[in-house]
Scaffold this motif. Structure first.
Motif, short mmCIF file in Angstrom:
data_model
loop_
_atom_site.label_atom_id
_atom_site.label_comp_id
_atom_site.label_asym_id
_atom_site.label_seq_id
_atom_site.Cartn_x
_atom_site.Cartn_y
_atom_site.Cartn_z
N SER A 56 0.84 -1.19 0.00
CA SER A 56 0.00 0.00 0.00
C SER A 56 0.88 1.24 0.00
N ASP A 57 0.47 2.24 -0.74
CA ASP A 57 1.20 3.52 -0.80
C ASP A 57 2.63 3.32 -1.28
N THR A 58 2.82 2.37 -2.21
CA THR A 58 4.15 2.09 -2.77
C THR A 58 4.20 2.59 -4.21
N VAL A 59 5.30 3.24 -4.56
CA VAL A 59 5.48 3.76 -5.91
C VAL A 59 6.78 3.20 -6.49
N PHE A 60 6.70 2.70 -7.72
CA PHE A 60 7.86 2.20 -8.44
C PHE A 60 8.31 3.26 -9.44
N ILE A 61 9.59 3.59 -9.41
CA ILE A 61 10.16 4.66 -10.21
C ILE A 61 11.19 4.06 -11.16
N GLY A 62 11.15 4.44 -12.44
CA GLY A 62 12.16 3.89 -13.32
C GLY A 62 12.00 4.23 -14.78
N ASP A 63 12.71 3.44 -15.58
CA ASP A 63 12.79 3.64 -17.02
C ASP A 63 11.94 2.59 -17.73
N SER A 64 12.36 2.18 -18.92
CA SER A 64 11.57 1.23 -19.69
C SER A 64 11.45 -0.14 -19.02
N LEU A 65 12.45 -0.53 -18.24
CA LEU A 65 12.31 -1.79 -17.49
C LEU A 65 11.13 -1.72 -16.54
N MET A 66 10.99 -0.60 -15.87
CA MET A 66 9.87 -0.43 -14.95
C MET A 66 8.55 -0.31 -15.71
N GLY A 117 5.84 13.93 -7.86
CA GLY A 117 4.89 12.85 -8.04
C GLY A 117 4.78 11.96 -6.81
N VAL A 118 5.92 11.66 -6.21
CA VAL A 118 5.93 10.85 -4.98
C VAL A 118 5.09 11.52 -3.90
N LYS A 119 5.24 12.83 -3.78
CA LYS A 119 4.47 13.57 -2.77
C LYS A 119 2.98 13.58 -3.12
N LEU A 120 2.66 13.83 -4.39
CA LEU A 120 1.26 13.86 -4.82
C LEU A 120 0.58 12.51 -4.62
N MET A 121 1.34 11.42 -4.75
CA MET A 121 0.78 10.08 -4.60
C MET A 121 0.77 9.60 -3.15
N ASN A 122 1.23 10.46 -2.25
CA ASN A 122 1.26 10.12 -0.81
C ASN A 122 1.98 8.81 -0.55
N ALA A 123 3.08 8.60 -1.24
CA ALA A 123 3.82 7.35 -1.09
C ALA A 123 4.55 7.31 0.26
N ARG A 124 4.60 6.13 0.83
CA ARG A 124 5.41 5.94 2.03
C ARG A 124 6.61 5.03 1.75
N ARG A 125 6.60 4.41 0.56
CA ARG A 125 7.69 3.50 0.17
C ARG A 125 7.89 3.62 -1.34
N ILE A 126 9.15 3.72 -1.77
CA ILE A 126 9.43 3.75 -3.20
C ILE A 126 10.49 2.72 -3.56
N PHE A 127 10.44 2.29 -4.81
CA PHE A 127 11.46 1.42 -5.39
C PHE A 127 12.00 2.14 -6.62
N ILE A 128 13.30 2.30 -6.70
CA ILE A 128 13.93 3.00 -7.81
C ILE A 128 14.70 2.01 -8.67
N CYS A 129 14.39 1.99 -9.97
CA CYS A 129 15.07 1.12 -10.94
C CYS A 129 15.64 2.01 -12.04
N LEU A 130 16.87 2.42 -11.87
CA LEU A 130 17.56 3.27 -12.85
C LEU A 130 18.99 2.80 -13.02
N GLY A 131 19.62 3.20 -14.11
CA GLY A 131 21.03 2.89 -14.27
C GLY A 131 21.48 2.75 -15.71
N LEU A 132 20.76 1.98 -16.52
CA LEU A 132 21.22 1.73 -17.88
C LEU A 132 21.27 3.00 -18.71
N ASN A 133 20.27 3.84 -18.60
CA ASN A 133 20.29 5.11 -19.33
C ASN A 133 21.34 6.05 -18.74
#
Length: 199
Positions: A56-66, A117-133
């Motif tokens: 709940s209240d989790t947001v996934f952040i990333g590129d095309s993999l995400m 966006g994280v603030k607007l979505m009221n997230a309490r947990r995020i997952f970041i998937c970045l690197g290749l770009n």
């Protein structure tokens, strides 16, 4: 260095997420975080409420993999997958999070900076998937500095949020280039582990 130390103390842990790269191809492998299995495709119904609450209240952040994982969640949703939020777009990186007005995730029909966006979505947990770009846009040192700045800005605008780092993926040998080169990727993965306090 001070920013790195402050971020390192605040990060929740290192996430090994083969699910992001494999989900796009139709299979879903377990997501491991802190040595606990939180989800599998054939999850027992008895665990659904625990999983739902955890995501709940989790947001996934990333590129095309995400984006691939977002598509998988949309097609195979139900219970916990319906609760996930996404801020992702093709070609996204920690560099263009700051330097591009076009390559930004969409939220409510508008291009939105991730920290907003994280603030607007009221997230309490995020997952970041970045690197290749990122590694295709600068040196390893520049990539690390940009990644630190990116995570730092998210924490600055969203104090107390739980941040999880998803390991970037390796490249197939046939598609490696001067920048997208597995030894360089290995160095960045090791840095991600250290940043998240798991190395």
């Amino acid at each position: 260095m001070k920013l790195f130390n402050n971020i390192k103390k605040k990060l929740a842990g290192f996430l090994i997420a083969a699910c992001v790269s494999t989900a796009f191809f139709g299979s879903f492998t377990p997501v491991y975080a802190a040595d606990r299995v939180y989800a599998t495709a054939d999850c027992n119904a008895a665990y659904n409420s625990t999983i739902d609450n955890w995501f709940s209240d989790t947001v996934f952040i990333g590129d095309s993999l995400m984006q691939g994982f977002r598509s998988y969640a949309a097609l195979h949703g139900g219970s916990w997958m319906d609760r996930l939020g996404f801020l992702c777009t093709a070609n996204f990186s920690s560099f263009n999070a700051f330097n591009s007005d076009i390559i930004q995730p969409m939220y409510m029909g508008q291009r939105t900076r991730v920290w907003e966006g994280v603030k607007l979505m009221n997230a309490r947990r995020i997952f970041i998937c970045l690197g290749l770009n990122d590694i295709n846009m600068g040196s390893l040192d520049e990539c690390i500095a940009s990644y630190e700045k990116f995570v730092g800005r998210i924490l600055e605008d969203n104090p107390g949020i739980e941040v999880n780092i998803i390991s970037m993926t390796y490249a197939y040998p046939g598609v490696q280039s001067q920048n997208i080169y597995n030894p360089t990727i290995a160095c960045l993965i090791k840095w991600q582990q250290n940043m998240a306090g798991a190395g």
